[in-house]
Design an enzyme around this catalytic site. Structure first.
Site, PDB file in Angstrom:
ATOM      1  N   ASP A  24      43.118  20.819  59.230  1.00 43.49           N
ATOM      2  CA  ASP A  24      43.923  22.025  59.447  1.00 43.49           C
ATOM      3  C   ASP A  24      43.140  23.034  60.292  1.00 43.49           C
ATOM      4  O   ASP A  24      43.615  23.516  61.312  1.00 43.49           O
ATOM      5  CB  ASP A  24      44.320  22.645  58.096  1.00 43.49           C
ATOM      6  CG  ASP A  24      44.973  21.620  57.184  1.00 43.49           C
ATOM      7  OD1 ASP A  24      46.132  21.266  57.446  1.00 43.49           O
ATOM      8  OD2 ASP A  24      44.311  21.138  56.248  1.00 43.49           O
ATOM      9  N   GLN A 250      32.149  20.102  66.745  1.00 41.95           N
ATOM     10  CA  GLN A 250      33.264  19.374  67.371  1.00 41.95           C
ATOM     11  C   GLN A 250      32.850  18.812  68.733  1.00 41.95           C
ATOM     12  O   GLN A 250      33.226  17.698  69.090  1.00 41.95           O
ATOM     13  CB  GLN A 250      34.480  20.290  67.514  1.00 41.95           C
ATOM     14  CG  GLN A 250      35.248  20.473  66.206  1.00 41.95           C
ATOM     15  CD  GLN A 250      36.528  21.273  66.386  1.00 41.95           C
ATOM     16  OE1 GLN A 250      36.575  22.191  67.198  1.00 41.95           O
ATOM     17  NE2 GLN A 250      37.550  20.952  65.629  1.00 41.95           N
ATOM     18  N   GLU A 268      44.211  13.856  61.649  1.00 38.14           N
ATOM     19  CA  GLU A 268      44.964  14.248  62.846  1.00 38.14           C
ATOM     20  C   GLU A 268      44.042  14.539  64.040  1.00 38.14           C
ATOM     21  O   GLU A 268      44.224  13.999  65.121  1.00 38.14           O
ATOM     22  CB  GLU A 268      45.811  15.492  62.520  1.00 38.14           C
ATOM     23  CG  GLU A 268      46.514  16.059  63.725  1.00 38.14           C
ATOM     24  CD  GLU A 268      47.767  16.844  63.408  1.00 38.14           C
ATOM     25  OE1 GLU A 268      48.379  16.653  62.344  1.00 38.14           O
ATOM     26  OE2 GLU A 268      48.157  17.659  64.270  1.00 38.14           O
ATOM     27  N   SER A 270      40.593  14.106  64.603  1.00 39.77           N
ATOM     28  CA  SER A 270      39.633  13.091  65.081  1.00 39.77           C
ATOM     29  C   SER A 270      40.389  11.926  65.740  1.00 39.77           C
ATOM     30  O   SER A 270      39.885  11.292  66.667  1.00 39.77           O
ATOM     31  CB  SER A 270      38.738  12.593  63.949  1.00 39.77           C
ATOM     32  OG  SER A 270      39.490  12.086  62.881  1.00 39.77           O
TER      33      SER A 270
HETATM   34  O1  TRH Z   1      39.351  16.054  57.775  1.00 39.02           O
HETATM   35  P1  TRH Z   1      40.642  15.390  57.995  1.00 39.02           P
HETATM   36  O2  TRH Z   1      41.025  14.370  57.029  1.00 39.02           O
HETATM   37  O3  TRH Z   1      41.728  16.480  58.068  1.00 39.02           O
HETATM   38  C1  TRH Z   1      43.119  16.564  57.843  1.00 39.02           C
HETATM   39  C2  TRH Z   1      43.341  17.433  56.643  1.00 39.02           C
HETATM   40  O4  TRH Z   1      42.987  16.706  55.533  1.00 39.02           O
HETATM   41  C3  TRH Z   1      44.761  17.876  56.562  1.00 39.02           C
HETATM   42  O5  TRH Z   1      45.053  18.468  55.310  1.00 39.02           O
HETATM   43  C4  TRH Z   1      45.667  16.746  56.863  1.00 39.02           C
HETATM   44  O6  TRH Z   1      46.965  17.177  56.815  1.00 39.02           O
HETATM   45  C5  TRH Z   1      45.316  16.183  58.197  1.00 39.02           C
HETATM   46  O7  TRH Z   1      44.006  15.652  58.145  1.00 39.02           O
HETATM   47  C6  TRH Z   1      46.245  15.143  58.704  1.00 39.02           C
HETATM   48  O8  TRH Z   1      40.651  14.698  59.453  1.00 39.02           O
HETATM   49  P2  TRH Z   1      40.807  15.279  60.921  1.00 39.02           P
HETATM   50  O9  TRH Z   1      42.200  15.773  61.138  1.00 39.02           O
HETATM   51  O10 TRH Z   1      40.342  14.251  61.818  1.00 39.02           O
HETATM   52  O11 TRH Z   1      39.827  16.513  60.980  1.00 39.02           O
HETATM   53  C7  TRH Z   1      38.445  16.387  61.017  1.00 39.02           C
HETATM   54  C8  TRH Z   1      37.844  17.484  61.861  1.00 39.02           C
HETATM   55  O12 TRH Z   1      36.439  17.504  61.711  1.00 39.02           O
HETATM   56  C9  TRH Z   1      38.105  17.320  63.346  1.00 39.02           C
HETATM   57  O13 TRH Z   1      38.340  18.591  63.938  1.00 39.02           O
HETATM   58  C10 TRH Z   1      36.801  16.748  63.884  1.00 39.02           C
HETATM   59  C11 TRH Z   1      35.825  17.442  62.997  1.00 39.02           C
HETATM   60  N1  TRH Z   1      34.519  16.797  62.843  1.00 39.02           N
HETATM   61  C12 TRH Z   1      33.393  17.491  63.253  1.00 39.02           C
HETATM   62  O14 TRH Z   1      33.501  18.613  63.799  1.00 39.02           O
HETATM   63  N2  TRH Z   1      32.174  16.932  63.045  1.00 39.02           N
HETATM   64  C13 TRH Z   1      31.999  15.712  62.475  1.00 39.02           C
HETATM   65  O15 TRH Z   1      30.857  15.240  62.326  1.00 39.02           O
HETATM   66  C14 TRH Z   1      33.179  14.999  62.081  1.00 39.02           C
HETATM   67  C15 TRH Z   1      33.046  13.641  61.463  1.00 39.02           C
HETATM   68  C16 TRH Z   1      34.418  15.576  62.266  1.00 39.02           C
END
Ligand code: TRH
Length: 368
Positions: A24, A250, A268, A270
């Protein structure tokens, strides 16, 4: 800034509730920064959990209720009463139906800003019809528009900064080919992690696996017969070498995705960063009721032009709903060169479409 995407609606409020994990805030922060950097907009980002936010917004001081970070004003979204003296911006983005503070909505009656609900991303075909539909808010009469990101021209597009592709290509041009397979692993702990690691130990080529620290570490520790593992640890078992990385920024995470031959991603944000890496990836969808996430996966694989009998389809389903066998792993590894060509073609196809921030700005411009 492109002249045609200039908007008079210069102040924007983005509301973000941290439901779970980092997606989010990951999406909202990326969008806030892009709208500021590329369109010179005044962005206020309201977040209800600054501690979680500070994992993504790395320069954030979680003890401050208001602060400027990289040109964006980040504010703590406290209780309703704290909005008593807040004037709404010209454009209000309610991210992922997070429900705006009631008092803020009252202030919107006089100001009548453009009110957008930014929806979760899905590749399902119904999104084309629902994007940009609006409804009238029952008590205030304000109009709210539902903005759906997506994979077709009929949707709100995908988040992609204007310079991302050039940055990626420049970084890739510097990279050396290695004899081992480089893999990044970011997944939910309920994934069949142990079967994947077991399969990697029997890999036809040596595997170097990089895991940013997070909720999957417990299962990885168990696999290596340990109770705990930490950042900086490296483990070796037959063909597998696994290293635990810190949680990256990021920007650093993008670089990891660009470097690896195969990326395991989730949620979403990643997922879409893996798409832009133009490298093969395996996406673990966020679990949903009645296994709706399987439908989301199939809808994406269709848009990504993966046939039902293709190894990518088989592997995705095994990762989501079963186990990874050494035979399946080796089948995927044998296919990596063709998967890479496929990834490049697909990424290029989506690169041709306007991105989410551009579409939001064009939408607000056309509204006035
Ligand atoms: O963390 P996620 O599972 O996030 C979400 C939320 O859970 C949300 O509630 C849900 O509705 C949604 O998924 C679908 O996975 P996501 O979306 O990939 O987000 C991870 C974030 O973390 C992304 O912006 C990349 C960042 N990231 C870093 O900045 N550094 C890191 O080392 C890693 C592994 C990720």
């Amino acid at each position: 800034m492109n002249k045609s995407t200039k908007t008079n609606q210069t102040s924007w409020d983005i509301f973000c509730r941290v439901v779970d994990n980092f997606g989010d805030i990951g999406v909202c922060w990326r969008l806030a920064k892009q709208l500021h950097d590329e369109y010179a907009l005044d962005i206020r980002l309201w977040v209800d959990d600054l501690n979680v936010a500070s994992k993504i917004v790395t320069d954030l001081d979680a003890s401050l209720n208001r602060q400027q970070v990289n040109g964006v004003e980040v504010c703590l979204w406290k209780d309703d009463a704290s909005f008593a003296n807040i004037t709404p911006a010209d454009v209000v983005i309610e991210a992922f139906a997070c429900e705006l503070p009631k008092l803020y909505i009252q202030h919107m009656i006089a100001k009548k800003p453009i009110w957008l609900n930014l929806e979760y991303l899905s590749a399902e075909s119904w999104v084309d019809d629902f994007h940009a539909q609006s409804s009238v808010h029952p008590t205030t009469g304000l109009r709210k528009t539902f903005f759906f990101p997506g994979f077709t021209e009929q949707t709100g597009g995908l988040i992609r900064e204007q310079n991302l592709i050039a940055k990626r290509d420049a970084a890739k041009a510097q990279m050396k080919r290695l004899p081992s397979i480089q893999v990044s692993l970011f997944c939910y702990p309920h994934a069949p992690i142990q079967s994947l690691l077991e399969a990697m130990t029997e890999s036809m080529r040596p595997v170097e696996c990089f895991v940013p620290t997070g909720s999957s570490l417990g299962k990885i520790a168990e696999f290596f017969g340990l109770t705990q593992i930490k950042v900086g640890n490296t483990f070796k078992k037959e063909q597998l070498t696994l290293t635990v990385l810190p949680f990256l920024t990021q920007a650093e995470y993008d670089q990891l995705l660009w470097c690896c031959d195969l990326n395991f991603v989730r949620g979403e944000d990643s997922w879409i960063r893996a798409l832009w890496s133009a490298n093969p990836f395996i996406w673990q969808t966020y679990p949903q009721d009645e296994k709706h996430h399987l439908k989301k996966l199939d809808a994406f694989l269709e848009k990504y032009e993966v046939q039902a009998d293709h190894v990518l389809n088989e592997f995705h389903h095994a990762w989501l709903d079963a186990e990874i066998s050494p035979a399946l792993w080796n089948k995927l590894i044998a296919a990596l060169p063709t998967l890479k060509t496929h990834a490049e073609l697909q990424t290029h196809k989506f690169e041709q479409q306007a991105d989410l921030a551009a579409k939001l700005v064009i939408f607000t411009k056309n509204k006035v």
